[in-house]
Design a protein around this motif. Sequence first.
Motif, short mmCIF file in Angstrom:
data_model
loop_
_atom_site.label_atom_id
_atom_site.label_comp_id
_atom_site.label_asym_id
_atom_site.label_seq_id
_atom_site.Cartn_x
_atom_site.Cartn_y
_atom_site.Cartn_z
N PRO A 22 -45.26 11.90 9.58
CA PRO A 22 -44.76 11.92 8.13
C PRO A 22 -43.76 12.96 8.21
CG PRO A 22 -46.72 13.07 8.34
CD PRO A 22 -46.52 12.63 9.60
N ALA A 23 -42.58 12.72 7.26
CA ALA A 23 -41.41 13.50 7.42
C ALA A 23 -40.65 13.56 6.22
CB ALA A 23 -40.27 13.04 8.63
N TYR A 24 -40.65 14.84 5.49
CA TYR A 24 -39.92 15.26 4.31
C TYR A 24 -39.04 16.31 4.51
CZ TYR A 24 -39.07 17.02 -0.22
OH TYR A 24 -38.14 17.62 -1.45
N ASN A 25 -37.64 16.06 4.59
CA ASN A 25 -36.55 16.94 4.90
C ASN A 25 -36.83 17.95 6.17
OD1 ASN A 25 -35.42 16.19 2.73
ND2 ASN A 25 -35.73 18.07 1.44
N GLU A 26 -36.96 16.98 7.38
CA GLU A 26 -37.44 17.60 8.72
C GLU A 26 -36.39 17.52 9.72
OE1 GLU A 26 -39.81 19.25 9.43
OE2 GLU A 26 -41.67 18.91 8.33
N GLU A 27 -35.01 17.75 9.12
CA GLU A 27 -33.93 17.52 10.19
C GLU A 27 -33.78 18.60 11.28
OE1 GLU A 27 -29.99 17.43 7.91
OE2 GLU A 27 -30.32 19.79 7.36
N GLY A 28 -34.46 19.87 10.86
CA GLY A 28 -34.44 20.89 11.37
C GLY A 28 -35.59 20.85 12.64
N THR A 61 -32.92 13.54 7.95
CA THR A 61 -34.25 12.93 8.51
C THR A 61 -34.03 11.43 8.88
OG1 THR A 61 -35.52 14.69 7.30
CG2 THR A 61 -36.60 12.68 8.22
N ALA A 62 -33.61 10.68 7.99
CA ALA A 62 -33.76 9.17 8.18
C ALA A 62 -32.62 8.95 9.07
CB ALA A 62 -33.37 8.44 7.04
N GLU A 63 -31.41 9.61 9.21
CA GLU A 63 -30.23 9.33 10.11
C GLU A 63 -30.70 9.73 11.38
OE1 GLU A 63 -25.77 11.29 10.77
OE2 GLU A 63 -26.83 11.60 8.79
N ILE A 64 -31.62 10.73 11.48
CA ILE A 64 -32.17 11.07 13.00
C ILE A 64 -32.64 10.33 13.52
CG2 ILE A 64 -33.62 12.91 14.16
CD1 ILE A 64 -32.18 15.01 12.23
N VAL A 65 -33.76 9.76 13.02
CA VAL A 65 -34.66 8.35 13.32
C VAL A 65 -33.76 7.37 13.74
CG1 VAL A 65 -36.72 7.27 12.97
CG2 VAL A 65 -36.52 9.56 12.04
N SER A 66 -33.04 6.84 12.83
CA SER A 66 -32.36 5.47 12.82
C SER A 66 -31.44 5.74 14.23
CB SER A 66 -31.29 5.35 11.62
OG SER A 66 -32.21 5.06 10.67
N GLY A 67 -30.98 7.20 14.47
CA GLY A 67 -29.96 6.91 15.72
C GLY A 67 -30.58 7.54 17.10
N TRP A 68 -32.05 7.36 16.88
CA TRP A 68 -32.68 7.93 18.05
C TRP A 68 -32.32 7.20 19.35
CZ3 TRP A 68 -34.53 12.65 18.50
CH2 TRP A 68 -35.37 13.17 19.60
N PRO A 69 -32.06 7.64 20.42
CA PRO A 69 -31.72 6.89 21.76
C PRO A 69 -32.87 6.00 21.84
CG PRO A 69 -30.92 9.06 21.97
CD PRO A 69 -31.85 9.20 20.67
N ARG A 70 -32.44 4.94 22.62
CA ARG A 70 -33.70 4.09 22.92
C ARG A 70 -34.16 4.46 24.39
NH1 ARG A 70 -31.90 -2.18 23.33
NH2 ARG A 70 -33.87 -2.21 23.91
N GLY A 71 -35.37 4.32 24.65
CA GLY A 71 -36.02 4.87 25.88
C GLY A 71 -37.38 4.11 25.98
N PRO A 72 -38.25 4.66 26.89
CA PRO A 72 -39.58 4.21 27.22
C PRO A 72 -40.51 4.11 26.11
CG PRO A 72 -39.47 6.22 28.19
CD PRO A 72 -37.95 5.83 27.78
#
Length: 267
Positions: A22-28, A61-72
């Motif tokens: 769960p994430a609320y304003n967790e960009e840091g 927060t949402a931008e970080i997750v949406s752009g997370w690199p693909r991996g295993p």
Amino acid sequence: MAPSPLGGEGASRRPLLEIVIPAYNEEGRLPGGLLQLCAKLARMPFPTSVIVVDNASTDRTAEIVSGWPRGPVPVRLARCATPGKGAAVRAGLIGTTAPFVGFCDADMATDLDAIDHALGLLLSGERVVIGSRAHRDSRVENRHSRIRELGAYGFRALAGALVRGVSDTQCGFKFFDGVLARETAELLRTPGFAFDVELLARCVERGGRVREIPVRWRDMPGSRFSPAKHTFGIVLELGRIWLRLRTKPGSAARPAWEPPLDPVGYP
């Protein structure tokens, strides 16, 4: 944001384990937490995935997750507009499909080696496995004030009346049989800080014994919990849970959600 150094296959296979954050304003804190979690899960000998539930954040927060690199270890974004950590965890658990599921906090305050212990117990037949900072074998680095410690003691006493035999309902590290978690999450009506109490009580109600395990836990900066601001709302929330657990389903009309008593609901 630095890309994950981990590459490989397995992203297309159905996960055996899904973990909700769960994430609320967790960009840091989220990038570092995701790197730790994905690195840990990538070493597992089976497919895993991560669901980050953006709880109406106003930062990246949402931008970080949406752009997370693909991996295993696939990382996907889910959204929950209802404020409160309980609401976010509920949405994440309902969105899982894996045989085993769990949730942990974005700061990764609980050492992730506990995942091995938790999953081993689930594979052996346990249905609810939670981290406990009160376990005699736990190692806890606690920087809380004396007032907050006294508040936590009082909360544990009240929570213990609702979930008997559980010494620490609030450690943000909980794992479940997937079917039980999804069925129980559907019943969850507590959006704020005390949601763990209702979640565990509902699991017990459905036959899931709670197994506590020791953890290595350290207090992380960035807590949004304030004893002065949130204590009264939490006591009321526990009272609501007590009443709700004693109301048979269908015996009285009830809203899909109780109004949040704590508009943040994040410790």
